[in-house]
Design a protein around this motif. Structure first.
Motif, PDB file in Angstrom:
ATOM      1  N   LEU A 139       7.535  -0.249   4.254  1.00 47.45           N
ATOM      2  CA  LEU A 139       7.091   0.226   3.833  1.00 47.45           C
ATOM      3  C   LEU A 139       6.373   1.474   2.337  1.00 47.45           C
ATOM      4  CD1 LEU A 139       3.923   1.016   5.678  1.00 47.45           C
ATOM      5  CD2 LEU A 139       5.641   3.233   6.246  1.00 47.45           C
ATOM      6  N   ALA A 140       5.662   1.218   1.975  1.00 46.17           N
ATOM      7  CA  ALA A 140       5.232   1.413   0.797  1.00 46.17           C
ATOM      8  C   ALA A 140       5.080   2.807   1.681  1.00 46.17           C
ATOM      9  CB  ALA A 140       3.978   0.829  -0.226  1.00 46.17           C
ATOM     10  N   GLY A 141       5.158   3.555   0.486  1.00 43.94           N
ATOM     11  CA  GLY A 141       4.428   5.074   0.040  1.00 43.94           C
ATOM     12  C   GLY A 141       3.626   4.706  -0.635  1.00 43.94           C
ATOM     13  N   GLY A 142       2.703   6.311  -1.101  1.00 45.88           N
ATOM     14  CA  GLY A 142       1.530   6.775  -1.206  1.00 45.88           C
ATOM     15  C   GLY A 142       0.122   7.704  -0.897  1.00 45.88           C
ATOM     16  N   ARG A 143      -0.653   7.235  -0.684  1.00 49.34           N
ATOM     17  CA  ARG A 143      -1.430   8.577  -0.444  1.00 49.34           C
ATOM     18  C   ARG A 143      -2.112   8.105   0.979  1.00 49.34           C
ATOM     19  NH1 ARG A 143      -6.601   7.869  -1.429  1.00 49.34           N
ATOM     20  NH2 ARG A 143      -6.096   6.707  -2.833  1.00 49.34           N
ATOM     21  N   LEU A 144      -1.742   9.052   1.990  1.00 42.98           N
ATOM     22  CA  LEU A 144      -2.423   8.408   2.642  1.00 42.98           C
ATOM     23  C   LEU A 144      -4.258   8.388   3.032  1.00 42.98           C
ATOM     24  CD1 LEU A 144      -1.816   7.861   5.939  1.00 42.98           C
ATOM     25  CD2 LEU A 144      -1.660  10.284   6.329  1.00 42.98           C
ATOM     26  N   ARG A 145      -4.244   7.193   3.466  1.00 45.83           N
ATOM     27  CA  ARG A 145      -5.879   7.402   4.346  1.00 45.83           C
ATOM     28  C   ARG A 145      -5.783   7.352   5.304  1.00 45.83           C
ATOM     29  NH1 ARG A 145      -9.263   3.030   1.115  1.00 45.83           N
ATOM     30  NH2 ARG A 145      -7.873   1.626   2.600  1.00 45.83           N
ATOM     31  N   PRO A 146      -6.257   9.244   6.041  1.00 44.35           N
ATOM     32  CA  PRO A 146      -6.147   8.821   7.295  1.00 44.35           C
ATOM     33  C   PRO A 146      -7.195   8.008   8.242  1.00 44.35           C
ATOM     34  CG  PRO A 146      -5.810  10.914   6.907  1.00 44.35           C
ATOM     35  CD  PRO A 146      -6.507   9.820   5.800  1.00 44.35           C
ATOM     36  N   ALA A 147      -8.254   7.194   8.067  1.00 45.22           N
ATOM     37  CA  ALA A 147      -9.200   7.011   8.323  1.00 45.22           C
ATOM     38  C   ALA A 147      -9.316   5.472   8.615  1.00 45.22           C
ATOM     39  CB  ALA A 147     -10.834   7.227   7.919  1.00 45.22           C
ATOM     40  N   ASP A 148      -8.621   4.695   7.246  1.00 49.36           N
ATOM     41  CA  ASP A 148      -8.297   3.749   7.497  1.00 49.36           C
ATOM     42  C   ASP A 148      -6.411   3.194   7.573  1.00 49.36           C
ATOM     43  OD1 ASP A 148     -10.506   2.526   6.086  1.00 49.36           O
ATOM     44  OD2 ASP A 148      -9.902   4.161   4.344  1.00 49.36           O
ATOM     45  N   ARG A 149      -5.824   4.242   7.794  1.00 44.79           N
ATOM     46  CA  ARG A 149      -4.498   3.735   8.959  1.00 44.79           C
ATOM     47  C   ARG A 149      -3.448   3.325   7.492  1.00 44.79           C
ATOM     48  NH1 ARG A 149      -4.073   5.983  13.653  1.00 44.79           N
ATOM     49  NH2 ARG A 149      -2.400   4.334  13.923  1.00 44.79           N
TER      50      ARG A 149
END
Length: 256
Positions: A139-149
Protein backbone atom coordinates in the motif's frame (compact mmCIF):
# COMPACT_ATOMS: atom_id res chain seq x y z
CA UNK A 1 -25.87 6.66 -0.47
CA UNK A 2 -29.65 6.37 -0.06
CA UNK A 3 -31.29 6.44 -3.49
CA UNK A 4 -33.98 4.28 -5.05
CA UNK A 5 -33.57 1.91 -8.02
CA UNK A 6 -35.39 4.41 -10.24
CA UNK A 7 -33.04 7.20 -9.12
CA UNK A 8 -30.07 4.98 -9.98
CA UNK A 9 -31.55 4.46 -13.45
CA UNK A 10 -32.02 8.22 -13.80
CA UNK A 11 -28.34 8.76 -12.96
CA UNK A 12 -27.28 6.11 -15.49
CA UNK A 13 -29.35 7.82 -18.22
CA UNK A 14 -28.06 11.23 -17.16
CA UNK A 15 -24.46 10.06 -17.66
CA UNK A 16 -25.32 9.42 -21.31
CA UNK A 17 -27.58 12.42 -21.97
CA UNK A 18 -25.88 15.01 -19.68
CA UNK A 19 -29.22 16.78 -19.09
CA UNK A 20 -32.81 15.57 -18.85
CA UNK A 21 -36.21 17.24 -18.61
CA UNK A 22 -38.90 16.48 -16.04
CA UNK A 23 -41.49 15.54 -18.67
CA UNK A 24 -38.93 13.42 -20.48
CA UNK A 25 -38.17 11.51 -17.28
CA UNK A 26 -41.82 11.11 -16.34
CA UNK A 27 -42.56 9.62 -19.75
CA UNK A 28 -39.58 7.26 -19.63
CA UNK A 29 -40.39 5.89 -16.17
CA UNK A 30 -44.18 6.12 -16.45
CA UNK A 31 -44.63 8.15 -13.27
CA UNK A 32 -46.04 11.60 -12.58
CA UNK A 33 -43.99 14.80 -12.96
CA UNK A 34 -44.42 15.35 -9.21
CA UNK A 35 -42.74 11.99 -8.51
CA UNK A 36 -39.88 12.87 -10.84
CA UNK A 37 -39.44 16.24 -9.12
CA UNK A 38 -38.99 14.42 -5.82
CA UNK A 39 -36.39 12.16 -7.46
CA UNK A 40 -34.60 15.21 -8.83
CA UNK A 41 -34.60 16.85 -5.41
CA UNK A 42 -33.18 13.71 -3.77
CA UNK A 43 -30.38 13.42 -6.32
CA UNK A 44 -29.47 17.09 -6.07
CA UNK A 45 -29.47 17.06 -2.26
CA UNK A 46 -26.90 14.24 -2.32
CA UNK A 47 -24.68 16.06 -4.81
CA UNK A 48 -25.22 13.52 -7.58
CA UNK A 49 -26.75 16.00 -10.06
CA UNK A 50 -27.64 19.67 -10.28
CA UNK A 51 -31.04 21.20 -10.84
CA UNK A 52 -31.69 23.19 -14.00
CA UNK A 53 -34.84 24.80 -15.37
CA UNK A 54 -37.28 22.02 -16.21
CA UNK A 55 -35.12 19.12 -15.08
CA UNK A 56 -31.59 18.20 -14.02
CA UNK A 57 -28.06 18.02 -15.41
CA UNK A 58 -24.68 16.52 -14.59
CA UNK A 59 -22.57 18.22 -11.97
CA UNK A 60 -19.86 20.57 -13.23
CA UNK A 61 -16.90 18.58 -14.50
CA UNK A 62 -14.14 20.21 -12.46
CA UNK A 63 -14.65 17.73 -9.61
CA UNK A 64 -15.70 14.11 -9.58
CA UNK A 65 -18.34 12.82 -7.18
CA UNK A 66 -17.10 11.25 -3.95
CA UNK A 67 -16.12 7.58 -3.81
CA UNK A 68 -19.28 6.75 -1.83
CA UNK A 69 -21.48 8.52 -4.36
CA UNK A 70 -19.78 6.82 -7.31
CA UNK A 71 -20.02 3.40 -5.68
CA UNK A 72 -23.80 3.45 -5.93
CA UNK A 73 -23.90 4.22 -9.67
CA UNK A 74 -23.65 1.43 -12.29
CA UNK A 75 -22.81 -0.98 -9.47
CA UNK A 76 -23.78 -4.24 -11.16
CA UNK A 77 -22.07 -3.22 -14.41
CA UNK A 78 -18.88 -2.44 -12.49
CA UNK A 79 -18.99 -5.85 -10.82
CA UNK A 80 -19.45 -7.62 -14.18
CA UNK A 81 -16.53 -5.67 -15.62
CA UNK A 82 -14.36 -6.50 -12.61
CA UNK A 83 -15.14 -10.24 -12.77
CA UNK A 84 -14.31 -10.39 -16.48
CA UNK A 85 -10.99 -8.60 -15.99
CA UNK A 86 -10.04 -10.82 -13.04
CA UNK A 87 -10.56 -13.92 -15.19
CA UNK A 88 -7.92 -12.57 -17.61
CA UNK A 89 -5.24 -12.19 -14.91
CA UNK A 90 -2.41 -14.73 -14.65
CA UNK A 91 -1.12 -16.23 -11.38
CA UNK A 92 2.08 -14.86 -9.84
CA UNK A 93 1.70 -11.48 -11.57
CA UNK A 94 2.71 -8.16 -10.06
CA UNK A 95 -0.31 -5.90 -10.45
CA UNK A 96 -0.86 -2.16 -10.09
CA UNK A 97 -4.37 -1.27 -8.91
CA UNK A 98 -5.22 2.39 -9.43
CA UNK A 99 -7.79 4.54 -7.69
CA UNK A 100 -11.54 4.40 -8.21
CA UNK A 101 -14.63 2.32 -7.54
CA UNK A 102 -14.42 -0.15 -10.44
CA UNK A 103 -10.81 -0.96 -9.53
CA UNK A 104 -11.94 -1.57 -5.95
CA UNK A 105 -14.52 -4.02 -7.34
CA UNK A 106 -11.67 -5.75 -9.18
CA UNK A 107 -9.89 -6.29 -5.85
CA UNK A 108 -13.06 -7.68 -4.28
CA UNK A 109 -13.52 -10.09 -7.20
CA UNK A 110 -10.04 -11.63 -6.89
CA UNK A 111 -10.15 -15.24 -5.65
CA UNK A 112 -8.57 -15.47 -2.18
CA UNK A 113 -6.31 -18.33 -3.30
CA UNK A 114 -4.91 -16.52 -6.38
CA UNK A 115 -1.17 -15.82 -5.84
CA UNK A 116 -0.35 -12.21 -6.76
CA UNK A 117 1.67 -9.22 -5.70
CA UNK A 118 -0.52 -6.10 -5.70
CA UNK A 119 0.69 -2.49 -5.40
CA UNK A 120 -2.00 0.13 -4.87
CA UNK A 121 -2.99 3.54 -3.51
CA UNK A 122 -6.66 2.50 -3.34
CA UNK A 123 -7.79 2.06 0.26
CA UNK A 124 -10.91 0.04 -0.54
CA UNK A 125 -8.86 -2.27 -2.74
CA UNK A 126 -6.32 -2.77 0.06
CA UNK A 127 -9.05 -3.53 2.59
CA UNK A 128 -10.57 -6.10 0.23
CA UNK A 129 -7.17 -7.75 -0.25
CA UNK A 130 -6.65 -8.03 3.51
CA UNK A 131 -9.01 -11.02 3.40
CA UNK A 132 -7.09 -12.74 0.57
CA UNK A 133 -4.08 -14.56 2.09
CA UNK A 134 -2.48 -15.54 -1.24
CA UNK A 135 -2.14 -11.89 -2.29
CA UNK A 136 0.94 -9.96 -1.17
CA UNK A 137 -0.27 -6.36 -0.88
CA UNK A 138 1.83 -3.20 -0.93
CA UNK A 139 0.00 0.00 0.00
CA UNK A 140 1.46 3.33 -1.11
CA UNK A 141 1.83 6.14 1.40
CA UNK A 142 0.96 9.75 0.73
CA UNK A 143 -1.75 12.32 1.35
CA UNK A 144 -5.12 10.85 2.28
CA UNK A 145 -8.10 11.95 0.18
CA UNK A 146 -11.01 11.01 2.46
CA UNK A 147 -13.78 11.55 -0.09
CA UNK A 148 -11.91 9.46 -2.69
CA UNK A 149 -10.67 6.77 -0.27
CA UNK A 150 -7.16 6.80 -1.69
CA UNK A 151 -3.67 8.27 -1.25
CA UNK A 152 -2.09 10.84 -3.54
CA UNK A 153 0.90 13.13 -3.83
CA UNK A 154 4.65 13.05 -4.42
CA UNK A 155 5.23 10.29 -1.85
CA UNK A 156 2.63 8.12 -3.59
CA UNK A 157 4.21 8.56 -7.03
CA UNK A 158 7.69 7.92 -5.67
CA UNK A 159 6.55 4.67 -4.08
CA UNK A 160 4.77 3.39 -7.19
CA UNK A 161 7.76 4.14 -9.42
CA UNK A 162 9.85 1.69 -7.40
CA UNK A 163 7.90 -1.20 -8.96
CA UNK A 164 7.68 -2.68 -12.45
CA UNK A 165 4.35 -4.47 -12.82
CA UNK A 166 3.22 -7.14 -15.23
CA UNK A 167 -0.25 -5.56 -15.33
CA UNK A 168 -1.76 -2.15 -14.51
CA UNK A 169 -5.49 -2.05 -13.77
CA UNK A 170 -6.97 1.43 -13.81
CA UNK A 171 -10.14 3.41 -14.36
CA UNK A 172 -10.80 6.76 -16.02
CA UNK A 173 -12.94 9.78 -15.32
CA UNK A 174 -13.94 10.05 -18.98
CA UNK A 175 -13.10 9.03 -22.55
CA UNK A 176 -13.27 11.66 -25.27
CA UNK A 177 -14.70 11.22 -28.77
CA UNK A 178 -11.07 11.14 -30.02
CA UNK A 179 -10.18 8.28 -27.67
CA UNK A 180 -8.27 10.16 -24.96
CA UNK A 181 -8.53 9.13 -21.32
CA UNK A 182 -9.20 12.06 -18.99
CA UNK A 183 -9.39 12.66 -15.24
CA UNK A 184 -10.78 15.35 -12.95
CA UNK A 185 -7.57 16.33 -11.14
CA UNK A 186 -3.97 16.74 -12.42
CA UNK A 187 -2.62 14.45 -9.68
CA UNK A 188 -5.02 11.69 -10.76
CA UNK A 189 -3.87 11.99 -14.34
CA UNK A 190 -0.21 11.92 -13.28
CA UNK A 191 -0.69 8.81 -11.15
CA UNK A 192 -2.40 6.97 -14.01
CA UNK A 193 0.49 7.92 -16.33
CA UNK A 194 2.95 6.42 -13.83
CA UNK A 195 0.99 3.15 -13.75
CA UNK A 196 0.96 3.02 -17.55
CA UNK A 197 4.68 3.75 -17.84
CA UNK A 198 5.75 1.14 -15.27
CA UNK A 199 3.69 -1.84 -16.48
CA UNK A 200 3.95 -4.34 -19.32
CA UNK A 201 0.21 -4.68 -19.98
CA UNK A 202 -2.55 -2.18 -19.27
CA UNK A 203 -6.21 -2.86 -18.49
CA UNK A 204 -8.79 -0.07 -18.40
CA UNK A 205 -12.03 -0.79 -16.53
CA UNK A 206 -14.70 1.70 -17.60
CA UNK A 207 -18.45 1.33 -17.92
CA UNK A 208 -20.13 2.89 -20.94
CA UNK A 209 -21.14 6.06 -19.09
CA UNK A 210 -17.50 7.19 -19.19
CA UNK A 211 -17.63 7.73 -22.95
CA UNK A 212 -17.98 11.48 -23.68
CA UNK A 213 -18.06 12.25 -19.95
CA UNK A 214 -16.37 15.62 -19.48
CA UNK A 215 -13.20 15.64 -17.36
CA UNK A 216 -10.55 18.36 -17.81
CA UNK A 217 -7.19 16.58 -17.34
CA UNK A 218 -5.68 14.46 -20.13
CA UNK A 219 -4.11 11.14 -19.14
CA UNK A 220 -3.17 9.27 -22.33
CA UNK A 221 -4.60 8.08 -25.65
CA UNK A 222 -6.33 4.70 -25.78
CA UNK A 223 -3.41 3.44 -27.87
CA UNK A 224 -1.32 3.24 -24.68
CA UNK A 225 -3.63 0.49 -23.38
CA UNK A 226 -3.91 -3.18 -24.26
CA UNK A 227 -7.44 -3.96 -23.05
CA UNK A 228 -10.66 -2.06 -22.33
CA UNK A 229 -13.24 -3.88 -20.23
CA UNK A 230 -16.68 -2.26 -20.43
CA UNK A 231 -20.35 -3.24 -20.15
CA UNK A 232 -22.44 -4.73 -22.93
CA UNK A 233 -24.51 -1.54 -23.18
CA UNK A 234 -21.53 0.71 -23.91
CA UNK A 235 -21.84 2.92 -27.03
CA UNK A 236 -20.84 1.32 -30.32
CA UNK A 237 -18.48 4.25 -30.91
CA UNK A 238 -16.09 2.70 -28.38
CA UNK A 239 -15.63 -0.29 -30.69
CA UNK A 240 -14.38 1.93 -33.51
CA UNK A 241 -12.07 3.84 -31.16
CA UNK A 242 -10.54 0.62 -29.85
CA UNK A 243 -10.06 -0.80 -33.35
CA UNK A 244 -8.20 2.33 -34.46
CA UNK A 245 -6.06 2.28 -31.30
CA UNK A 246 -5.30 -1.45 -31.43
CA UNK A 247 -6.99 -2.08 -28.09
CA UNK A 248 -8.88 -5.30 -27.32
CA UNK A 249 -12.44 -4.41 -26.31
CA UNK A 250 -14.21 -6.76 -23.88
CA UNK A 251 -17.97 -6.26 -23.48
CA UNK A 252 -19.02 -7.76 -20.18
CA UNK A 253 -22.58 -9.09 -20.13
CA UNK A 254 -24.60 -10.78 -17.42
CA UNK A 255 -22.85 -14.09 -17.95
CA UNK A 256 -19.37 -12.58 -17.60
Amino acid sequence: MNISPRQRDILAWLQEAHQLGTEQLADRFQVSPQTIRRDVQALCEQGLARRQHGGLALQAAQHNRSFAQRSGVQGERKRRIARAAVAWLQDEATVFLGYGTTVAEFARALPPEKPLRVVTNNLDAALALADKPAVETWLAGGRLRPADRDLMGFATLDFLQRFEAHVAVLGAGGITAEGVLCEFQPEEAELSRVLLAHSQSQLLLADGSKYLRAAPCRVAPLAELDHLFTDDEAPEALQALCERAGVALHRCGVAA
